[in-house]
Design a protein around this motif. Structure first.
Motif, PDB file in Angstrom:
ATOM      1  N   ALA A  31       0.827  -1.203   0.000  1.00 44.02           N
ATOM      2  CA  ALA A  31       0.000   0.000   0.000  1.00 44.02           C
ATOM      3  C   ALA A  31       0.867   1.262   0.000  1.00 44.02           C
ATOM      4  O   ALA A  31       0.387   2.358  -0.250  1.00 44.02           O
ATOM      5  CB  ALA A  31      -0.920  -0.021   1.220  1.00 44.02           C
ATOM      6  N   LEU A  32       2.151   1.113   0.282  1.00 49.86           N
ATOM      7  CA  LEU A  32       3.044   2.266   0.340  1.00 49.86           C
ATOM      8  C   LEU A  32       3.658   2.549  -1.026  1.00 49.86           C
ATOM      9  O   LEU A  32       3.728   1.664  -1.878  1.00 49.86           O
ATOM     10  CB  LEU A  32       4.189   1.988   1.325  1.00 49.86           C
ATOM     11  N   SER A  33       4.111   3.777  -1.223  1.00 52.63           N
ATOM     12  CA  SER A  33       4.840   4.071  -2.455  1.00 52.63           C
ATOM     13  C   SER A  33       6.246   3.516  -2.308  1.00 52.63           C
ATOM     14  O   SER A  33       6.719   3.261  -1.191  1.00 52.63           O
ATOM     15  CB  SER A  33       4.912   5.578  -2.686  1.00 52.63           C
ATOM     16  N   SER A  34       6.948   3.330  -3.429  1.00 57.76           N
ATOM     17  CA  SER A  34       8.265   2.701  -3.329  1.00 57.76           C
ATOM     18  C   SER A  34       9.237   3.563  -2.529  1.00 57.76           C
ATOM     19  O   SER A  34      10.087   3.060  -1.801  1.00 57.76           O
ATOM     20  CB  SER A  34       8.821   2.384  -4.715  1.00 57.76           C
ATOM     21  N   SER A  35       9.094   4.893  -2.631  1.00 59.36           N
ATOM     22  CA  SER A  35      10.030   5.731  -1.869  1.00 59.36           C
ATOM     23  C   SER A  35       9.713   5.693  -0.378  1.00 59.36           C
ATOM     24  O   SER A  35      10.617   5.677   0.458  1.00 59.36           O
ATOM     25  CB  SER A  35      10.033   7.166  -2.398  1.00 59.36           C
ATOM     26  N   GLU A  36       8.417   5.636  -0.055  1.00 54.84           N
ATOM     27  CA  GLU A  36       8.046   5.492   1.362  1.00 54.84           C
ATOM     28  C   GLU A  36       8.594   4.182   1.924  1.00 54.84           C
ATOM     29  O   GLU A  36       9.137   4.121   3.018  1.00 54.84           O
ATOM     30  CB  GLU A  36       6.519   5.444   1.508  1.00 54.84           C
ATOM     31  N   ARG A  37       8.432   3.142   1.107  1.00 53.00           N
ATOM     32  CA  ARG A  37       8.857   1.809   1.535  1.00 53.00           C
ATOM     33  C   ARG A  37      10.353   1.797   1.812  1.00 53.00           C
ATOM     34  O   ARG A  37      10.815   1.291   2.813  1.00 53.00           O
ATOM     35  CB  ARG A  37       8.523   0.816   0.426  1.00 53.00           C
ATOM     36  N   ARG A  38      11.124   2.390   0.908  1.00 53.36           N
ATOM     37  CA  ARG A  38      12.583   2.407   1.090  1.00 53.36           C
ATOM     38  C   ARG A  38      12.974   3.224   2.312  1.00 53.36           C
ATOM     39  O   ARG A  38      13.862   2.848   3.064  1.00 53.36           O
ATOM     40  CB  ARG A  38      13.267   2.958  -0.161  1.00 53.36           C
ATOM     41  N   GLU A  39      12.279   4.332   2.507  1.00 49.52           N
ATOM     42  CA  GLU A  39      12.578   5.173   3.664  1.00 49.52           C
ATOM     43  C   GLU A  39      12.262   4.402   4.960  1.00 49.52           C
ATOM     44  O   GLU A  39      13.060   4.396   5.892  1.00 49.52           O
ATOM     45  CB  GLU A  39      11.758   6.464   3.589  1.00 49.52           C
ATOM     46  N   LEU A  40      11.118   3.733   4.982  1.00 48.05           N
ATOM     47  CA  LEU A  40      10.745   2.990   6.191  1.00 48.05           C
ATOM     48  C   LEU A  40      11.678   1.812   6.441  1.00 48.05           C
ATOM     49  O   LEU A  40      11.997   1.486   7.578  1.00 48.05           O
ATOM     50  CB  LEU A  40       9.284   2.502   6.095  1.00 48.05           C
TER      51      LEU A  40
END
Lengths: 309, 324
Positions: free
Chosen positions: B300-309
């Protein structure tokens, strides 16, 4: 308690006081070379960066002395000196981990096995981390991992090259899995430093092994090693035990690892500073020339090329 | 069969097996004499169930280590086949080797193509020798990386399954850069934009496990272990006695419950009573449910959000204090 008992107790106490561990380089006037046995005037040995003038053997250097060797005088700004381990697992083997930590802190004057900071090397600003093998074999637990990660993040933030002098037996078992994941944590920070187009040079000194080899030590853009340093993932004894055979003497030396393709250059300590400076300068943009990495992504390169025609 | 069963029996399972033998005896007797003992049998079975629950709910870390290494414990390929609708195994690191200690390929999970990979232990001695007991060589980690690159290129989520005593410690492994291969994976796994979910299914040992263990979520089976070094090696170094492995297992905090407390893992996947090897189907169902739920969350997250998290998740790991 009789006077006699008092004397007896006193004698017992002195007998139980552990002998001061022998320092590798004695404070005496003369030092014997570990390799060739020649007696060297200690001041000369330190002046020669602890490299034996006779046989070229590289003696172990403390992190503080290494910083002096590499960083221009009065430019060193240490970072995160207050980080200490707090024994998260309440670990105890033959001795509690907290006692071990205290002993090493007293013995080395350090809080943990790495010193980090910013400074200049031949006038070039760098972020420098220096591991200290004298502190629990340079092992990496939460503090080492955190300090190195913060150093890498700082280097990325300041947009400067990063140098880490490695000396470690690997992950610190007394902090269990918390130590293992420091490998991933430091690698994560390096991924960002790398994506920012910045240069990272690890210097592998004797010994570099285990979890440190399997993380930031092997992730350099250019990897330097000191002559004859042991560079390994698994220890020689572990391999000999599993295979039940003796390994050749040069196995896992810097020279061997270079032949295998995992070390770029073997640099004697006396030339380390100038070599690092040379490499860093070679990666700097040439004055007057536009570096493409500095251009915004949408920069019309083609248009510029056409104009110049 | 009886013989094999005995050799696969763990010490602490013995009272349970004795009780089960007793139940069988009563059954045999009842059919022999034609007496109705269903009441007694039900009672005994209830007791066996209770006993099994009691034994497995309070395993010591040393015992958990034995369960995690049980020769009948489901392996990576077992789970892959159980949870996916289709599956094709792919081979090779494209650098000159195909390490059988790591398996990987593309499959379909609930209709969605995914790349799955993990260390593979053998099913018997011969198989174990071929698979080097799930201890991967540099080529294995490079094969894993190549498959993950593929997943990243084609926007497929990555599911990794961890089950290895350690990375292989051998002459060739050193020559071909075991340290470099592991380090490289650690860094690159932070670069990938697709979701990554890692699960410790059996034994997670040292850098050899971590090399495929960087993800958005780290799950762990209830009776799996994850350790900085094999407890035997740790005992040999710190206690100077490899026989002290149970103590080392205790001190190192290697169980799922401890690692959840330490913030290393995100979730414990429950095992059937009696551990995964007693009911592999149920274990696989639990795994699939956990994977799908976690996958939906990170997808459900964007790829940049996912990488940041993902970065922040590992960034937080570690315990220290900052004295002023």
């Amino acid at each position: 308690m009789s006077l006699f008992d008092w004397f007896a107790n006193r004698r017992k106490e002195t007998a139980l006081t552990p002998m001061q561990p022998e320092r590798e380089i004695a404070d005496g006037l003369w030092t014997k070379c570990e390799a060739c046995g020649v007696m060297i005037y200690s001041k000369d040995l330190h002046g020669h960066q602890l490299v034996c003038p006779e046989c070229g053997h590289h003696h172990r250097v403390s992190s503080s002395e290494r910083i002096q060797q590499l960083i221009d005088p009065h430019t060193w700004r240490p970072l995160d000196e207050n980080l200490v381990s707090c024994d998260p697992l309440q670990f105890k083997d033959r001795k509690p981990y907290s006692d071990r930590l205290r002993e090493y802190q007293e013995k080395t004057g350090l809080k943990d096995a790495v010193q980090t900071g910013l400074g200049q090397l031949e006038g070039l600003p760098i972020a420098l981390g220096v591991m200290d093998f004298a502190f629990m074999g340079g092992s990496m637990g939460s503090v080492v991992g955190e300090k190195i990660t913060r150093l890498i993040e700082r280097a990325t933030w300041e947009h400067i090259p990063l140098v880490i002098v490695c000396a470690s037996g690997g992950a610190r078992m007394q902090e269990g899995m918390l130590s293992l994941v420091q490998m991933a944590k430091t690698a994560a920070a390096l991924e960002r430093h790398r994506s920012a187009g910045l240069l990272y040079i690890p210097v592998l000194t004797h010994p570099t092994a285990g979890g440190v080899t399997a993380s930031f030590a092997m992730l350099g853009d250019i990897i330097i090693a000191e002559p004859k340093a042991t560079i390994a993932f698994a220890g020689r004894r572990v391999i000999e035990q599993t295979l039940r055979e003796k390994l050749p003497d040069d196995f896992q030396t810097a020279e061997f690892v270079q032949k295998c393709g995992f070390v770029d250059v073997i640099v004697p300590r006396t030339q380390l500073k100038s070599t690092l400076a040379q490499l860093i300068r070679l990666h700097q943009p040439v004055a007057g020339q536009v570096s493409s990495t500095l251009l915004p992504k949408s920069f019309p390169l083609m248009a510029m090329a056409e104009e110049s025609l | 069969m009886a013989n094999e069963r005995r050799t696969l029996l763990l010490e602490f399972e013995k009272p349970l097996v004795e009780l089960e033998a007793q139940i069988q005896q009563v059954r045999d007797k009842s059919s022999e004499f034609g007496v109705d003992v269903s009441e007694q049998i039900r009672e005994l079975e209830e007791r066996a169930k209770q006993l099994r629950y009691e034994i497995f709910s309070k395993l010591t870390p040393g015992q958990t280590l034995q369960v995690a290494r049980h020769p009948r414990r489901p392996s990576t390929l077992d789970y892959i086949q159980a949870i996916s609708e289709e599956w094709i195994e792919l081979h090779g690191d494209r650098r000159g080797s195909d390490d059988p200690a790591i398996v990987g390929g593309i499959g379909r999970l609930n209709g969605q193509p995914v790349v799955m990979l993990g260390q593979q232990k053998g099913r018997d001695t011969k198989d174990n020798v071929a698979r080097n007991f799930g201890m991967a060589s540099p080529g294995g980690y490079r094969k894993a990386l190549r498959l993950m690159e593929h997943a990243n290129r084609f926007q497929m989520p990555i599911l990794t399954f961890i089950d290895t005593p350690a990375a292989w410690a051998g002459v060739d492994a050193e020559k071909f850069g075991q340290g470099e291969a592991i380090a490289y994976n650690l860094r690159e796994m932070f670069r990938f934009e697709v979701p990554i979910i890692c699960t410790v299914i059996g034994e997670g040992g040292s850098g050899g496990a971590l090399a495929i263990g960087v993800g958005d979520r780290l799950l762990m089976f209830e009776h799996a272990v994850y350790s900085v070094a094999p407890p035997e090696a740790c005992a040999a170094i710190l206690w100077r006695d490899a026989q002290k492995a149970p103590q080392a297992a205790e001190a190192l905090k290697i169980t799922a419950r401890d690692l959840l407390k330490l913030g290393i893992i995100d979730e414990i996947v429950p095992e059937p009573v009696g551990a995964a090897h007693s009911n592999p189907v149920e274990a696989a169902e639990n795994l699939k449910a956990a994977l799908l739920r976690n996958l939906a969350e990170v997808q459900a997250l964007s790829s940049s959000e996912r990488r940041e998290l993902r970065y922040q998740k590992f960034r937080r790991m570690g315990v220290f204090s900052e004295v002023v």
